[in-house]
Enzyme design. Structure first.
Site, PDB file in Angstrom:
ATOM      1  N   HIS A   9       8.654  79.959  66.514  1.00 32.19           N
ATOM      2  CA  HIS A   9       9.703  79.157  67.154  1.00 32.19           C
ATOM      3  C   HIS A   9      10.966  80.018  67.295  1.00 32.19           C
ATOM      4  O   HIS A   9      11.679  79.953  68.280  1.00 32.19           O
ATOM      5  CB  HIS A   9       9.974  77.918  66.292  1.00 32.19           C
ATOM      6  CG  HIS A   9      10.655  76.788  66.993  1.00 32.19           C
ATOM      7  ND1 HIS A   9      11.179  75.715  66.317  1.00 32.19           N
ATOM      8  CD2 HIS A   9      10.918  76.549  68.301  1.00 32.19           C
ATOM      9  CE1 HIS A   9      11.725  74.873  67.180  1.00 32.19           C
ATOM     10  NE2 HIS A   9      11.577  75.356  68.389  1.00 32.19           N
TER      11      HIS A   9
ATOM     12  N   HIS B  98       7.082  78.328  62.275  1.00 34.37           N
ATOM     13  CA  HIS B  98       8.557  78.397  62.319  1.00 34.37           C
ATOM     14  C   HIS B  98       8.990  79.758  62.847  1.00 34.37           C
ATOM     15  O   HIS B  98       9.922  79.864  63.644  1.00 34.37           O
ATOM     16  CB  HIS B  98       9.146  78.215  60.914  1.00 34.37           C
ATOM     17  CG  HIS B  98       9.141  76.795  60.418  1.00 34.37           C
ATOM     18  ND1 HIS B  98       9.668  75.749  61.134  1.00 34.37           N
ATOM     19  CD2 HIS B  98       8.693  76.256  59.254  1.00 34.37           C
ATOM     20  CE1 HIS B  98       9.534  74.624  60.436  1.00 34.37           C
ATOM     21  NE2 HIS B  98       8.947  74.907  59.290  1.00 34.37           N
TER      22      HIS B  98
ATOM     23  N   GLU C 261       4.496  78.351  58.028  1.00 32.86           N
ATOM     24  CA  GLU C 261       5.710  79.170  58.097  1.00 32.86           C
ATOM     25  C   GLU C 261       5.679  80.092  59.315  1.00 32.86           C
ATOM     26  O   GLU C 261       6.712  80.364  59.924  1.00 32.86           O
ATOM     27  CB  GLU C 261       5.902  79.973  56.805  1.00 32.86           C
ATOM     28  CG  GLU C 261       6.140  79.117  55.552  1.00 32.86           C
ATOM     29  CD  GLU C 261       7.282  78.116  55.691  1.00 32.86           C
ATOM     30  OE1 GLU C 261       8.243  78.391  56.434  1.00 32.86           O
ATOM     31  OE2 GLU C 261       7.198  77.032  55.078  1.00 32.86           O
TER      32      GLU C 261
HETATM   33 ZN   LIG Z   1       8.441  73.602  57.698  1.00 27.28          ZN
END
Ligand SMILES: [Zn+2]
Length: 475
Positions: free
Chosen positions: A266, A263, A260
């Protein structure tokens, strides 16, 4: 009345199929599970045929050969054919090991129950596989928990991304929060610029959704006077601290946190100027690269030694336990891979090749495909796709996109080889990954972004190697 009540929901179903000794009950539950949504007021069989028909019509109206081409046009795979070729190649290279694993399991049963033991039925596979796993590995995942106190894991995660991407993560106390357990952090660049901030909410509460996830609250933008920072969220439902002991995690939890956080980075390291193309707003078959790649560090001794320390003694994971964990990782990995490939084949088959006039009943069509990927013969009324919500619960969802799971695994395993080659904490490779992938959102064709980092298209070998399937394919 005395007894236990089980449901067909995954946590109940999987536990029962794995541990229940009574084969007759396993069979009954398996049959109920594999015919869900095929009777009475909850019969999806006709509806699925109709959904597929409407998807075909929609694709045709828009000038595409099929629904998969429509959906995949702006994804990394670009076309349905390409996604099918990708799955077919993985299948080719997994099959030999798949057959071998299933022969081993049948032999294991005969060793325990005599040479006349019957062949494995679908409701036997999970049960005997668990017995075989215990016999081979004697590995209890709970044994790792004392080495993963949450605070150390989180500190180790921040240390890892600092080494790799040159960013600093620091707690920012004082921001308003919705619960006293919630913490707030800032992410700073090397020159001290605040790139983003995030909330971390780790523990379950009565009113909180289950699982783990990240969310984007504000998408930041480059600005004249520096940078308008991003804002995001990390959420989990981890075992909370009890009786003065810290929150102790499973290895799976640790990977989830790293995932997580990938992410979140990102999102928070995005430098894209158009919000709709920034951060995690990328193609489905690309979005899991930044997250899944983070999980690789959770399997490396050098990274684990940064933070995996016994909460009482401070000692690192003993080598024997570490080796067990590594060996158990690939137990029946060809079966796990074939299962995912089977679902991918069904999905693309239904959205590209299926022609009702020639192929007949849609349940049977899907069943014939899945049979090739199943370790035991499927019953004639097997109707798994009637409950296949990934494909049919929303207008698109994972429709023609189920292959993305394997696709993303290939990307993350392949991309990680660059870190392997240069040292898993290589700042040089880390900064390149940050600039060429994490900062770029959807500002360019993901296939181009990938090539700019790797210098070539994705290669299947790294995933096969990581899954212990490479030697079997003698590539
Ligand atoms: Zn994912």
């Amino acid at each position: 009345m005395k007894g236990w009540r089980f449901t067909l929901q995954a946590p109940s179903y999987i536990a029962l199929m794995t541990y229940l000794d009574d084969a007759a009950i396993r069979e009954r539950v398996y049959r109920a599970h594999s015919t869900r949504a095929t009777a009475g007021g909850h019969d999806n069989r006709q509806i699925i045929g109709r959904i597929l028909q409407l998807r075909r019509e929609r694709a045709t109206l828009l000038g595409f050969a099929n629904f998969a081409d429509l959906v995949l046009e702006d994804r990394m795979a670009h076309s349905g054919k390409h996604a099918q070729q990708f799955l077919a190649e993985l299948k080719d290279r997994t099959e030999a090991q798949f057959v071998a694993e299933n022969e081993d399991l049948a032999a294991f049963r005969r060793t325990n129950e005599g040479q006349n033991a019957s062949a494995l039925e679908p409701w036997d596979v999970g049960y005997y596989a668990e017995k075989q796993r215990q016999a081979l590995y004697d590995f209890d995942e709970e044994a790792l928990r004392p080495y993963f106190p949450l605070e150390r894991v989180v500190a180790g995660l921040f240390e890892t991304v600092q080494r790799l991407y040159g960013i600093r993560v620091a707690e920012q106390a004082g921001a308003p929060v919705w619960h006293p357990d919630v913490k707030t952090y800032g992410i700073y660049d090397q020159d001290g610029t605040l790139l983003g901030a995030f909330y971390a909410d780790w523990y379950p509460r009565e009113t909180k959704r289950g699982g783990a996830w990240m969310d984007a609250f504000i998408t930041g933008l480059p600005a004249k006077e520096g940078f308008k920072p991003h804002l995001g969220l990390m959420c989990g439902n981890l075992t909370p601290p009890v009786d003065g002991r810290p929150a102790l995690l499973t290895h799976r939890d640790v990977q989830t946190i790293f995932h997580e956080f990938g992410h979140l980075l990102h999102h928070c390291l995005s430098r894209v100027e158009v919000r709709g193309l920034a951060g995690t707003s990328v193609a489905w078959d690309f979005v899991e690269l930044p997250s899944q790649i983070m999980e690789n560090w959770c399997w490396e001794r050098e990274a684990l030694d940064l933070f995996a320390r016994h909460f009482e003694t401070g000692e690192a994971i003993p080598d024997e336990l570490f080796q067990k964990m590594k060996r158990a990782r690939n137990f029946r990995s060809a079966n796990a891979q074939m299962r995912q490939l089977g679902f991918g084949f069904i999905d693309l088959g239904l959205h590209i090749d299926y022609a009702p006039a020639e192929d007949g009943d849609v349940m049977q069509y899907a069943r014939r495909i899945l049979q090739e990927f199943s370790p035991a013969p499927l019953p004639p009324d097997h109707a798994m796709i009637a409950g296949f919500t990934h494909l049919f619960a929303s207008p698109v969802g994972y429709g023609a996109g189920y292959y993305s799971y394997k696709w993303a695994e290939v990307l993350d395993a392949d991309a990680f080889t660059r870190f392997r080659e240069s040292g898993i904490f290589s700042r040089e490779v880390g900064l390149e990954f940050r600039e060429k992938i994490l900062a770029r959102g959807d500002s360019e064709d993901p296939a181009e972004l990938y090539r700019s980092f790797m210098g070539r298209d994705p290669d299947l070998n790294a995933l096969l190697e990581r899954s212990g399937l490479l030697s079997a394919t003698s590539a």
